[in-house]
Design a protein around this motif. Structure first.
Motif, mmCIF file in Angstrom:
data_model
loop_
_atom_site.group_PDB
_atom_site.id
_atom_site.type_symbol
_atom_site.label_atom_id
_atom_site.label_comp_id
_atom_site.label_asym_id
_atom_site.label_seq_id
_atom_site.Cartn_x
_atom_site.Cartn_y
_atom_site.Cartn_z
ATOM 1 N N PRO A 8 33.273 38.149 31.558
ATOM 2 C CA PRO A 8 34.169 37.249 30.812
ATOM 3 C C PRO A 8 35.637 37.686 30.894
ATOM 4 O O PRO A 8 36.537 36.854 30.811
ATOM 5 C CB PRO A 8 33.663 37.345 29.363
ATOM 6 N N ASP A 9 35.881 38.991 31.096
ATOM 7 C CA ASP A 9 37.273 39.463 31.136
ATOM 8 C C ASP A 9 37.767 39.718 32.567
ATOM 9 O O ASP A 9 38.792 40.391 32.752
ATOM 10 C CB ASP A 9 37.400 40.778 30.334
ATOM 11 N N GLU A 10 37.032 39.238 33.569
ATOM 12 C CA GLU A 10 37.449 39.557 34.949
ATOM 13 C C GLU A 10 38.849 38.998 35.247
ATOM 14 O O GLU A 10 39.228 37.937 34.743
ATOM 15 C CB GLU A 10 36.424 39.035 35.977
ATOM 16 N N LYS A 11 39.598 39.741 36.057
ATOM 17 C CA LYS A 11 40.965 39.305 36.437
ATOM 18 C C LYS A 11 41.135 39.497 37.929
ATOM 19 O O LYS A 11 40.677 40.490 38.480
ATOM 20 C CB LYS A 11 42.012 40.170 35.713
ATOM 21 N N GLU A 12 41.793 38.534 38.560
ATOM 22 C CA GLU A 12 42.071 38.673 39.999
ATOM 23 C C GLU A 12 43.334 39.505 40.185
ATOM 24 O O GLU A 12 44.389 39.121 39.674
ATOM 25 C CB GLU A 12 42.273 37.297 40.623
ATOM 26 N N THR A 13 43.246 40.591 40.912
ATOM 27 C CA THR A 13 44.463 41.360 41.192
ATOM 28 C C THR A 13 45.180 40.774 42.412
ATOM 29 O O THR A 13 46.363 40.980 42.605
ATOM 30 C CB THR A 13 44.144 42.854 41.415
ATOM 31 N N ILE A 14 44.441 40.060 43.253
ATOM 32 C CA ILE A 14 45.066 39.240 44.305
ATOM 33 C C ILE A 14 44.569 37.818 44.062
ATOM 34 O O ILE A 14 43.345 37.574 44.012
ATOM 35 C CB ILE A 14 44.677 39.707 45.724
ATOM 36 N N GLN A 15 45.492 36.873 43.912
ATOM 37 C CA GLN A 15 45.121 35.494 43.586
ATOM 38 C C GLN A 15 44.159 34.912 44.628
ATOM 39 O O GLN A 15 44.389 35.082 45.828
ATOM 40 C CB GLN A 15 46.372 34.625 43.503
ATOM 41 N N GLY A 16 43.088 34.290 44.145
ATOM 42 C CA GLY A 16 42.129 33.651 45.046
ATOM 43 C C GLY A 16 40.939 34.529 45.371
ATOM 44 O O GLY A 16 39.991 34.082 46.022
ATOM 45 N N ALA A 17 40.966 35.790 44.901
ATOM 46 C CA ALA A 17 39.894 36.727 45.263
ATOM 47 C C ALA A 17 38.513 36.207 44.871
ATOM 48 O O ALA A 17 37.536 36.438 45.583
ATOM 49 C CB ALA A 17 40.143 38.079 44.601
ATOM 50 N N ARG A 18 38.443 35.465 43.770
ATOM 51 C CA ARG A 18 37.131 34.989 43.320
ATOM 52 C C ARG A 18 36.788 33.616 43.877
ATOM 53 O O ARG A 18 35.770 33.048 43.522
ATOM 54 C CB ARG A 18 37.081 34.982 41.785
ATOM 55 N N GLY A 19 37.624 33.068 44.734
ATOM 56 C CA GLY A 19 37.305 31.791 45.380
ATOM 57 C C GLY A 19 37.645 30.598 44.503
ATOM 58 O O GLY A 19 38.197 30.730 43.411
ATOM 59 N N ALA A 20 37.286 29.396 45.000
ATOM 60 C CA ALA A 20 37.548 28.159 44.249
ATOM 61 C C ALA A 20 36.516 28.037 43.127
ATOM 62 O O ALA A 20 35.385 28.505 43.259
ATOM 63 C CB ALA A 20 37.452 26.972 45.193
ATOM 64 N N ASP A 21 36.916 27.398 42.037
ATOM 65 C CA ASP A 21 36.047 27.287 40.860
ATOM 66 C C ASP A 21 35.538 25.849 40.741
ATOM 67 O O ASP A 21 36.315 24.925 40.530
ATOM 68 C CB ASP A 21 36.869 27.677 39.626
ATOM 69 N N PHE A 22 34.225 25.668 40.898
ATOM 70 C CA PHE A 22 33.617 24.341 40.695
ATOM 71 C C PHE A 22 32.644 24.489 39.534
ATOM 72 O O PHE A 22 31.558 25.048 39.690
ATOM 73 C CB PHE A 22 32.880 23.885 41.963
ATOM 74 N N GLU A 23 33.050 24.052 38.368
ATOM 75 C CA GLU A 23 32.222 24.179 37.148
ATOM 76 C C GLU A 23 31.707 25.607 36.957
ATOM 77 O O GLU A 23 30.564 25.817 36.556
ATOM 78 C CB GLU A 23 31.053 23.180 37.162
ATOM 79 N N GLY A 24 32.516 26.588 37.319
ATOM 80 C CA GLY A 24 32.123 27.995 37.136
ATOM 81 C C GLY A 24 31.442 28.587 38.364
ATOM 82 O O GLY A 24 31.315 29.799 38.485
ATOM 83 N N MET A 25 31.000 27.733 39.299
ATOM 84 C CA MET A 25 30.431 28.234 40.574
ATOM 85 C C MET A 25 31.602 28.585 41.475
ATOM 86 O O MET A 25 32.574 27.837 41.524
ATOM 87 C CB MET A 25 29.726 27.070 41.298
#
Ligand SMILES: NC(=O)C1=CN([C@@H]2O[C@H](COP(=O)(O)OP(=O)(O)OC[C@H]3O[C@@H](n4cnc5c(N)ncnc54)[C@H](OP(=O)(O)O)[C@@H]3O)[C@@H](O)[C@H]2O)C=CC1
Ligand SMILES: O=C(O)C1=N[C@H](C(=O)O)C[C@H](O)C1
Length: 267
Positions: free
Chosen positions: A187-204
């Motif tokens: 719940p507290d994850e943060k991207e240190t480089i923008q986009g690292a977690r990919g695109a967000d589709f309803e949380g997927m």
């Protein structure tokens, strides 16, 4: 009486368009009657170096083409902006579109569906024509009921214009039918480089890889306590899409609405 399906192909110089021209030549009751190409207007396909020796006219303007050449089906394999205009114009001329071009917006899809229904003619927009890819999407939709934690990794050649791929978006939409919207990861994850977690589709999360050497690949990865499930499909060449193009042309002749995705056609 000639029962051939008269076909116009938009994008005949492209990777997919070239395969589609070959397919139409190979299928007995398919007949190529014209092509839409922004270059070579007024020439014949057979006059253009590197293209099949078929004596059909080249038009750069779709309205002019469909106004002059009687046709049943338009196969569009171009780019999103052009593909949308082509699809709309075909419907307005009573010609049934089979669209492989990806990158249409939701609003465009809704508008095209209304137009197909108003005209009472078929239209198929298929983000992926490969049968294995359709199965991957269907299996992923089934799995999501039991594994709501899922990430999609799509991998394509580096000439692809749209990201994420049409297939990844369609997969996410199908999974969302079986998966309540939920945030994944800490719940507290943060991207240190923008986009690292990919695109967000309803949380997927959807991750797009672009590399030379790739064709079209997708991996849907599910995780749960102590286990994971991976569903993967690979297209190694564009011929892999052609049985789906053939099926779409056959099917669109008997539809009177717009169908988005071959998952709605194969049982
Ligand atoms: N549904 C499916 O199964 C598949 C779908 N695709 C999708 O199909 C589309 C085509 O892919 P691909 O063949 O790899 O792409 P290519 O870039 O190889 O081909 C695209 C073609 O569209 C033409 N084009 C571009 N802009 C215009 C324009 N403004 N007016 C007319 N023609 C234009 C290009 O001509 P020019 O050379 O002049 O730019 C080219 O001939 C993409 O949207 C892709 O995502 C791809 C594979 C499978
Ligand atoms: O551009 C491609 O190559 C592909 N496009 C489609 C997409 O966006 O999903 C289908 C396939 O993945 C190949």
């Amino acid at each position: 009486m000639n029962n051939n399906v008269r076909i116009v192909i938009a994008g005949p110089r492209g990777r997919m368009g070239k395969e589609a021209v070959k397919l139409v030549q190979e299928v007995e009751n398919f007949e190529l009657v014209a092509v839409i190409d922004r270059k070579n207007n007024g020439m014949m396909l057979s006059d253009v170096e590197g293209l099949p020796n078929v004596a059909v006219p080249i038009y750069s303007d779709i309205a002019e083409c469909l106004g002059n050449v009687p046709a049943d089906v338009l196969i569009d394999l171009t780019i999103p902006e052009t593909g949308y205009v082509h699809t709309k114009t075909a419907l307005q001329h009573g010609v049934r579109p089979v669209v492989g071009t990806t990158g249409f917006t939701k609003e465009q899809l809704t508008e095209l569906k209304s137009l197909a229904e108003e005209k009472e003619i078929g239209c198929i927009i298929a983000p992926n024509f490969a049968i294995g890819a359709i199965l991957m999407m269907k299996f992923s939709q089934m799995a999501a009921k039991y594994f709501p934690n899922v990430e999609i990794l799509e991998l394509h050649h580096d000439n692809k214009l749209d990201a994420p791929s049409g297939t990844a978006i369609k997969t996410a939409e199908m999974i969302a039918e079986n998966r309540p919207e939920q945030k994944q990861g800490h719940p507290d994850e943060k991207e240190t480089i923008q986009g690292a977690r990919g695109a967000d589709f309803e949380g997927m999360r959807i991750h797009s890889v672009r590399l030379p050497g790739l064709v079209a690949h997708q991996q849907v990865q599910f995780g749960a306590e102590g286990e994971s499930l991976t569903i993967r499909h690979d297209s190694y060449n564009r011929a892999s899409f052609m049985s789906g193009v053939k099926m779409s042309v056959d099917t669109v002749m008997n539809l009177n609405t717009l169908v988005y995705g071959l998952d709605n056609i194969i049982n």
